[in-house]
Design a protein around this motif. Sequence first.
Motif, PDB file in Angstrom:
ATOM      1  N   HIS A  72       0.700  -1.086  -0.063  1.00  7.68           N
ATOM      2  CA  HIS A  72      -0.165   0.069  -0.022  1.00  7.68           C
ATOM      3  C   HIS A  72       0.817   1.159  -0.008  1.00  7.68           C
ATOM      4  O   HIS A  72       0.287   2.278  -0.473  1.00  7.68           O
ATOM      5  CB  HIS A  72      -0.854   0.031   1.200  1.00  7.68           C
ATOM      6  CG  HIS A  72      -1.721   1.112   1.408  1.00  7.68           C
ATOM      7  ND1 HIS A  72      -2.801   1.571   0.532  1.00  7.68           N
ATOM      8  CD2 HIS A  72      -1.639   2.360   2.159  1.00  7.68           C
ATOM      9  CE1 HIS A  72      -3.118   2.791   0.938  1.00  7.68           C
ATOM     10  NE2 HIS A  72      -2.795   3.129   1.806  1.00  7.68           N
ATOM     11  N   THR A 220      -2.300  -4.929   2.324  1.00  7.66           N
ATOM     12  CA  THR A 220      -2.750  -3.623   1.519  1.00  7.66           C
ATOM     13  C   THR A 220      -3.990  -3.077   1.448  1.00  7.66           C
ATOM     14  O   THR A 220      -4.458  -2.087   1.638  1.00  7.66           O
ATOM     15  CB  THR A 220      -2.170  -4.078   0.233  1.00  7.66           C
ATOM     16  OG1 THR A 220      -0.778  -4.497   0.267  1.00  7.66           O
ATOM     17  CG2 THR A 220      -2.274  -2.806  -0.835  1.00  7.66           C
ATOM     18  N   GLN A 223      -5.205  -1.549   4.700  1.00  7.87           N
ATOM     19  CA  GLN A 223      -4.987  -0.264   4.696  1.00  7.87           C
ATOM     20  C   GLN A 223      -5.818   0.915   3.970  1.00  7.87           C
ATOM     21  O   GLN A 223      -6.115   1.792   4.454  1.00  7.87           O
ATOM     22  CB  GLN A 223      -3.372   0.001   4.391  1.00  7.87           C
ATOM     23  CG  GLN A 223      -2.471  -0.498   5.536  1.00  7.87           C
ATOM     24  CD  GLN A 223      -1.076  -0.386   5.222  1.00  7.87           C
ATOM     25  OE1 GLN A 223      -0.499   0.747   5.292  1.00  7.87           O
ATOM     26  NE2 GLN A 223      -0.221  -1.433   4.885  1.00  7.87           N
ATOM     27  N   GLN A 224      -6.048   0.059   2.630  1.00  8.74           N
ATOM     28  CA  GLN A 224      -6.975   0.891   1.963  1.00  8.74           C
ATOM     29  C   GLN A 224      -8.342   0.967   2.567  1.00  8.74           C
ATOM     30  O   GLN A 224      -9.080   2.056   2.768  1.00  8.74           O
ATOM     31  CB  GLN A 224      -7.307   0.106   0.648  1.00  8.74           C
ATOM     32  CG  GLN A 224      -5.973   0.214  -0.284  1.00  8.74           C
ATOM     33  CD  GLN A 224      -6.303  -0.480  -1.705  1.00  8.74           C
ATOM     34  OE1 GLN A 224      -7.293  -0.897  -2.131  1.00  8.74           O
ATOM     35  NE2 GLN A 224      -5.441  -0.604  -2.390  1.00  8.74           N
ATOM     36  N   ASN A 227      -8.409   3.734   4.995  1.00  9.49           N
ATOM     37  CA  ASN A 227      -8.220   5.120   4.517  1.00  9.49           C
ATOM     38  C   ASN A 227      -9.672   5.228   3.913  1.00  9.49           C
ATOM     39  O   ASN A 227      -9.673   6.206   2.940  1.00  9.49           O
ATOM     40  CB  ASN A 227      -7.135   5.106   3.555  1.00  9.49           C
ATOM     41  CG  ASN A 227      -5.705   4.996   4.281  1.00  9.49           C
ATOM     42  OD1 ASN A 227      -5.613   5.201   5.626  1.00  9.49           O
ATOM     43  ND2 ASN A 227      -4.843   4.655   3.451  1.00  9.49           N
ATOM     44  N   ALA A 229     -11.319   3.824   1.408  1.00  8.57           N
ATOM     45  CA  ALA A 229     -11.375   3.513  -0.119  1.00  8.57           C
ATOM     46  C   ALA A 229     -12.660   3.035  -0.366  1.00  8.57           C
ATOM     47  O   ALA A 229     -13.378   2.243   0.311  1.00  8.57           O
ATOM     48  CB  ALA A 229     -10.320   2.433  -0.419  1.00  8.57           C
ATOM     49  N   ILE A 232     -12.152  -1.743  -3.264  1.00 12.36           N
ATOM     50  CA  ILE A 232     -10.649  -2.387  -3.011  1.00 12.36           C
ATOM     51  C   ILE A 232     -10.530  -3.462  -4.070  1.00 12.36           C
ATOM     52  O   ILE A 232     -11.403  -4.391  -4.397  1.00 12.36           O
ATOM     53  CB  ILE A 232     -10.702  -3.022  -1.752  1.00 12.36           C
ATOM     54  CG1 ILE A 232     -10.715  -1.932  -0.437  1.00 12.36           C
ATOM     55  CG2 ILE A 232      -9.649  -3.663  -1.465  1.00 12.36           C
ATOM     56  CD1 ILE A 232     -10.886  -2.354   0.715  1.00 12.36           C
TER      57      ILE A 232
END
Length: 275
Positions: A72, A220, A223-224, A227, A229, A232
């Motif tokens: 990420h 990864t 973490q998205q 955040n 997202a 994904i």
Amino acid sequence: MSADSDFRFSEEFEELKHVGREQPCSAADLPVNRPKNRFTNILPYDHSRYKLQPVDDEEGSDYINANYVPGHNSPREFIVTQGPLHCTRDDFWRMCWESGSRAIVMLTRCVEKGREKCDRYWPYDTRPVYYGDIAVTALNESRYPDWTVTELMLCRGAEQRVLKHFHFTTWPDFGVPDPPTTLARFVRAFRERCPPDSRPVVVHCSAGVGRSGTFITLDTALQQLANHAEFIDIFGMVHAMRRERVWMVQTEQQYICIHQCLVAVLEGQDMAAPP
Ligand SMILES: CCc1ccc(NS(=O)(=O)O)cc1
């Protein structure tokens, strides 16, 4: 995706089959390097392989079965490698030192079902052990039901560094953790102790493809998610990783496990007390 016996999962995973496979692995195939490969069919692509600092004019001295793989936080966030062999463990420690890695994630046991999957490349107790010119000392160890975290001190000449060793101990080869949320909890425990920074993380299992790729993809994706997202793209992540190292996320069940972990995290199951 899981309807009709995981039909869409199977269809999507099948599309990944040939990604990256046209790329050369000439260094791995040199006669001097062949004994350094745990498996003859798991070889690092030349373009992304990790290169050790060459030793004098020794042929093959820059070779280790390892590739940079994106995460990420950067295109070279991880160095993914096979479980060290007895004859490559000094090279493994040289890689950890020269790359400035701050952590090792190990996703296999040394022996599984009576077969050696990885050399015991770190000390059994607190006495320092030399691997080449690098002295490794275990400072402390924290054992949990599914993983062990060990703080290791590395000394090379007058320089000292601390490196964390995260060993997941209950992941069967070619399989998935049971329950899958155990993996999500391990990724969370890893990130709590190893927040993203510029230094690479070494990740390995036995071949350094199936379990390693699954771990990195989930790290990864989580973490998205953190955040916020909106979408994904797991297919895209695995596609990008397979351009750098062969067979990353090796089985369809591992591919499905990543999705199951994400759903569990979205539903808050990974925060619930373990069963
Ligand atoms: C046949 C070579 C091979 C052995 C073991 C694995 N599994 S692993 O990459 O999860 O260690 C993948 C491939």
